[in-house]
Each structure stands twice: as C-alpha cells, then as structure tokens.
Design a protein around this motif. Structure first.
Motif, PDB file in Angstrom:
ATOM      1  N   ASN A   9      25.889  72.879  32.325  1.00 61.19           N
ATOM      2  CA  ASN A   9      26.132  73.867  33.383  1.00 61.19           C
ATOM      3  C   ASN A   9      27.477  74.552  33.193  1.00 61.19           C
ATOM      4  OD1 ASN A   9      24.562  72.039  36.189  1.00 61.19           O
ATOM      5  ND2 ASN A   9      23.655  73.237  34.550  1.00 61.19           N
TER       6      ASN A   9
ATOM      7  N   HIS B  30      19.589  71.629  36.871  1.00 63.68           N
ATOM      8  CA  HIS B  30      20.666  71.994  37.792  1.00 63.68           C
ATOM      9  C   HIS B  30      21.300  70.699  38.304  1.00 63.68           C
ATOM     10  CE1 HIS B  30      22.688  73.592  41.378  1.00 63.68           C
ATOM     11  NE2 HIS B  30      22.577  74.787  40.817  1.00 63.68           N
TER      12      HIS B  30
ATOM     13  N   ASN C 160      22.397  77.287  34.111  1.00 69.50           N
ATOM     14  CA  ASN C 160      23.541  77.915  34.759  1.00 69.50           C
ATOM     15  C   ASN C 160      23.831  79.314  34.245  1.00 69.50           C
ATOM     16  OD1 ASN C 160      25.093  77.393  36.992  1.00 69.50           O
ATOM     17  ND2 ASN C 160      26.932  76.981  35.795  1.00 69.50           N
TER      18      ASN C 160
ATOM     19  N   THR D 246      28.174  74.929  40.428  1.00 73.09           N
ATOM     20  CA  THR D 246      27.600  75.735  39.352  1.00 73.09           C
ATOM     21  C   THR D 246      27.987  77.211  39.491  1.00 73.09           C
ATOM     22  OG1 THR D 246      25.548  75.752  40.659  1.00 73.09           O
ATOM     23  CG2 THR D 246      25.673  74.212  38.809  1.00 73.09           C
TER      24      THR D 246
END
Length: 237
Positions: A215, A173, A136, A55
């Motif tokens: 992300n 995430h 992100n 990420t």
C-alpha cells in the motif's frame, strides 16, 4: 479520533462487501463487482464525512517531496493513523459480532468472513505485496480525483469506479483486512464447525506486513511521487 473513524468507515464497507459475497446465487463476476460497488461506501464516508485513512494519507508523499513537511511528520502521521485505523476497524468488528449480524442468511455471512480471512492468510508474501501495491494505486487515484469534486455527487463519481475495480480484482487493502481478521477469529471462537482451519493473529500479522508495504509503495511512490515529478514547481530562470 479521525483515524478511528476511518477504520470504522472502511469496516462498514467491508461489512457491505461480505453481505454481497454471502449470496451464493450470484455469479463470480457479478458478486465481485457488486461487492466492490458497496465497499466503496467506506472511502466515500472517509472523504465526505471527514476522517484520516492510512492508505489515503500515503499521498502525504507529495507534500514531503515538495519540502512542506518533514520525514518525521510523515512517519508520525502514518504510524498513528494506521494504529488508529486498526482500533476503528477491529472495534467495529467487535460491535458487528456482538450484534449477531454474522448469523444473517443462515450463517452465510459468518462462513464468508472466515473464507475471506483464510484466503488472505494463505497468500504468499509476494502476492500480498503486489496486490497491496495495485490496491493503493487505485485508492489514491480515487482520493486524488475526489479532490477535484465540489459536490458529494462529484466525489462519488470519482471514488466509486477505482475502488470497485480494486475490490473486484481481489487486491489487498490493509485497513479492510483489519476488519476481516478479527471478525473471523471471533466467529471461529463461537462456532467450532468453522474452526477446522483457524484464522490467527500471526496470520493477520503475516498478511499485514507485505500488504502495508505494498500500500505504501503504490500510494506514496507510484501515485504521490509520480504526480510530484509531473507537477513539481521549477525555479525561475
């Protein structure tokens, strides 16, 4: 190896998050913010100790847009690092399960990881996508600001607020999910009472596809390419 470390570091942040969420005496907002606060140890370890996190590496879009690296190099990095992050996160989940940690607080940790994984598995793809985007944006802003810090304290001040915010808000995430799902599946395999609604590998895949895409969009486009446009070098007149 650095990718494996980063996956394990994010897994440690996820472990700390579950400990907070397993305490039913905390109110919703308190548990969300405290969970976000302790989860930030994961990104702090990545930045300070040194590791390769998928990420955060979405910011490679800056170097790509500036012509410093090619498309193949960017894609190679993202694929290898994402795969290594999975090995690290899932590997930590195995170690945590074997340690008996999920039995803490009368099994509340085990119940919580199953609850978290089931909620993520049930997310509609569009919600998972946009939660991945928003996550992100905040992670890459944390990394971007941390680059301005000289000391560990500087970096912590830059990292903790954005990370705590995305966790408290319930954004997605991808690497953290690579820890939650395997651990939940191992817990369910050992305790049929928690397996009424199974967490599955298919559920993990259906979660990761939109979350990884989100992300990428949030980190590489909304942060990386945005700052490239702002600070791009102009040819002299």
């Amino acid at each position: 190896m650095l990718g494996v470390l980063a996956g394990a570091f994010i897994g440690l942040g996820s472990l700390a998050f579950l400990l907070v969420k397993a305490d039913a005496s905390l109110g919703f907002a308190t548990s969300q913010w405290l969970g976000g606060l302790v989860f930030s140890i994961g990104l702090l370890l990545v930045v300070v100790a040194g590791a390769e996190l998928f990420t955060g590496n979405n910011l490679l879009a800056l170097a790509w847009a500036d012509g410093q690296i090619g498309t193949r190099e960017v894609l190679r990095n993202w694929v290898l690092v994402c795969a290594a992050n999975f090995v690290g996160a899932a590997g930590l989940a195995v170690l945590v399960y074997l340690s008996g940690h999920t039995g803490a607080h009368g099994g509340a940790v085990a119940q919580q990881v199953v609850k978290v994984a089931l909620a993520k598995q049930a997310l509609p793809w569009q919600e998972a996508l946009f939660r991945g985007v928003l996550c992100n944006v905040l992670v890459c802003l944390a990394v971007w600001m941390a680059m301005a810090g000289r000391s560990v304290i500087d970096k912590a001040v830059a990292i903790v607020p954005p990370v705590a915010t995305f966790v408290a808000a319930g954004f997605e995430h991808s690497i953290a999910n690579m820890y939650f799902f395997p651990l939940a599946m191992m817990v369910q395999a050992s305790d049929p009472a928690l397996a009424a609604h199974p967490v599955t590998w298919a559920g993990l895949g259906l979660n990761l596809l939109p979350v990884i895409a989100g992300n990428l969009l949030g980190g590489s486009v909304l942060v990386g390419l945005t700052y490239h446009l702002i600070y791009r070098r102009r040819a002299p007149d």
